[in-house]
Design a protein around this motif. Sequence first.
Motif, PDB file in Angstrom:
ATOM      1  N   GLU A  64       0.848  -1.177   0.000  1.00 25.13           N
ATOM      2  CA  GLU A  64       0.000   0.000   0.000  1.00 25.13           C
ATOM      3  C   GLU A  64       0.890   1.236   0.000  1.00 25.13           C
ATOM      4  OE1 GLU A  64      -2.499  -0.252   3.423  1.00 25.13           O
ATOM      5  OE2 GLU A  64      -3.891  -1.643   2.478  1.00 25.13           O
ATOM      6  N   SER A  65       0.406   2.321  -0.592  1.00 22.65           N
ATOM      7  CA  SER A  65       1.215   3.535  -0.653  1.00 22.65           C
ATOM      8  C   SER A  65       0.318   4.764  -0.714  1.00 22.65           C
ATOM      9  CB  SER A  65       2.130   3.508  -1.876  1.00 22.65           C
ATOM     10  OG  SER A  65       2.908   4.692  -1.942  1.00 22.65           O
ATOM     11  N   SER A  66       0.787   5.848  -0.125  1.00 23.23           N
ATOM     12  CA  SER A  66       0.081   7.126  -0.215  1.00 23.23           C
ATOM     13  C   SER A  66       0.906   8.149  -0.992  1.00 23.23           C
ATOM     14  CB  SER A  66      -0.223   7.660   1.193  1.00 23.23           C
ATOM     15  OG  SER A  66       0.990   7.891   1.903  1.00 23.23           O
ATOM     16  N   LEU A 123      -0.499   8.302  -7.171  1.00 23.42           N
ATOM     17  CA  LEU A 123      -1.652   7.652  -7.780  1.00 23.42           C
ATOM     18  C   LEU A 123      -1.602   7.862  -9.291  1.00 23.42           C
ATOM     19  CD1 LEU A 123      -4.482   6.322  -7.881  1.00 23.42           C
ATOM     20  CD2 LEU A 123      -5.449   8.617  -7.509  1.00 23.42           C
ATOM     21  N   ARG A 153       0.846  12.574  -3.759  1.00 23.34           N
ATOM     22  CA  ARG A 153       0.249  12.835  -2.439  1.00 23.34           C
ATOM     23  C   ARG A 153      -1.064  13.613  -2.564  1.00 23.34           C
ATOM     24  NH1 ARG A 153       3.028   9.834   1.545  1.00 23.34           N
ATOM     25  NH2 ARG A 153       5.272  10.175   1.388  1.00 23.34           N
ATOM     26  N   GLY A 154      -1.838  13.350  -3.619  1.00 23.02           N
ATOM     27  CA  GLY A 154      -3.134  13.991  -3.793  1.00 23.02           C
ATOM     28  C   GLY A 154      -3.126  15.219  -4.675  1.00 23.02           C
ATOM     29  N   GLY A 162       4.997  13.956   3.045  1.00 26.80           N
ATOM     30  CA  GLY A 162       3.554  13.758   3.004  1.00 26.80           C
ATOM     31  C   GLY A 162       2.690  14.978   2.895  1.00 26.80           C
ATOM     32  N   LYS A 163       3.270  16.175   2.909  1.00 28.74           N
ATOM     33  CA  LYS A 163       2.479  17.391   2.787  1.00 28.74           C
ATOM     34  C   LYS A 163       3.331  18.500   2.200  1.00 28.74           C
ATOM     35  CE  LYS A 163       3.429  19.433   7.356  1.00 28.74           C
ATOM     36  NZ  LYS A 163       3.733  20.809   6.888  1.00 28.74           N
ATOM     37  N   GLU A 187       8.766   4.568   3.389  1.00 24.06           N
ATOM     38  CA  GLU A 187       7.386   4.146   3.622  1.00 24.06           C
ATOM     39  C   GLU A 187       7.324   2.652   3.937  1.00 24.06           C
ATOM     40  OE1 GLU A 187       3.364   5.291   1.325  1.00 24.06           O
ATOM     41  OE2 GLU A 187       4.603   3.861   0.201  1.00 24.06           O
TER      42      GLU A 187
END
Length: 383
Positions: free
Chosen positions: A18-20, A23, A34-35, A57-58, A353
């Motif tokens: 799994e990864s954030s 995508l 990261r979105g 992450g941000k 991660e």
Amino acid sequence: MTLKPEIKWGLEGVYVKESSICLIDLDNAKIYYRGYELSELALKSTFEETAYLILRGKLPSTAELREFTSELASNRELPKELLAFLRGLPSGLRPIDVLRLSIDYLGVLDREATARGPNEEVKATRLIAMAPTIVATYHRLTTDGSAPRPRTDLSHVANYYYMFFSREPGDEELRALETMFITYMEHGMNNSSFTAVTVASTLTDIYSVIVAALSSLKGPLHGGANFEALKTIIEVGDPSRAEEYVIDKVRRGEKIIGFGHRVYKRFADPRTVYLKDLARRLAVSKGGDYLKLFETARALEDAVERHLGHKGVHANTDLYASLIYYMLGFPMEYNPANFALARIVGWVAHVLEYWSVGGRLIRLMEYYVGPRDLRYLPINERG
């Protein structure tokens, strides 16, 4: 009787973690870090800001960005032992191999390389900072014999350009190179990122992990294609020859470098949309042969769409990215190394991660299809 398992050649369609981080949205032809949509980051953000996003992450605050920028800048200088090592290398080596050998050597120099703990991110940041210095220093040593020191008053990308070309980049050059570094920074579980995670799962040191990832990246079906795509454009040389070139390749059943991708079958790599526009603007600005090469690349893309698009073969990032690096003045053999200078951020992010969730050892299975129960004969009875 054991049923034969389904073999996933190339591990296609297999999920390993799994990864954030990234995508790849195949339903909407978009890529996200990261979105955040990559196309927006590539055209508006900076290397430092995007690297912070991927690693931590941000998006950073002003104070966080200032601290991270300072951390990168203060770690650009090479150890004297590594500088001596680079001076001893012959010219003509592939720059990505020089980077691989140098990072391996940095691991030898670091007496705490195998120490586990919170300093892994510190080591990783140091590698991200030093990698451009290694490549630029080797270039200068083998062209004019100099070894310029990095500058801490320039951004990560601007300093690399300065060290490589002995001058600061103009606004157009800086934005173009910044876009390239952000574009190549991350792309999900690609071959080199999987290699990095696989090696990291043994709990080896971060230097060995990056060396393994570099060994994967330099292959002609991965980062090495960035070099070969430019050779293709130059070989064709004129838009009027593109159709004939593509038809000949199709008839021979040969790959056309710069086209085709394991992931992008229904549409072209979404990164090509803004990279094509960036290449066009650079070509118009520089004119002459550069404009002709851009028109050749575009004619190749059109011809491939006509003859192979229905088979899921479309332009990939390397087609226009390789041309952008060329228009910025980089010798084509530096394309894979430039790819690596950006992707090292993604490798590190995936490794950190994976380690954060326990880092279970990756151990795959294979299905045996060879003989059984053969009888051993002494060598004098084998004839």
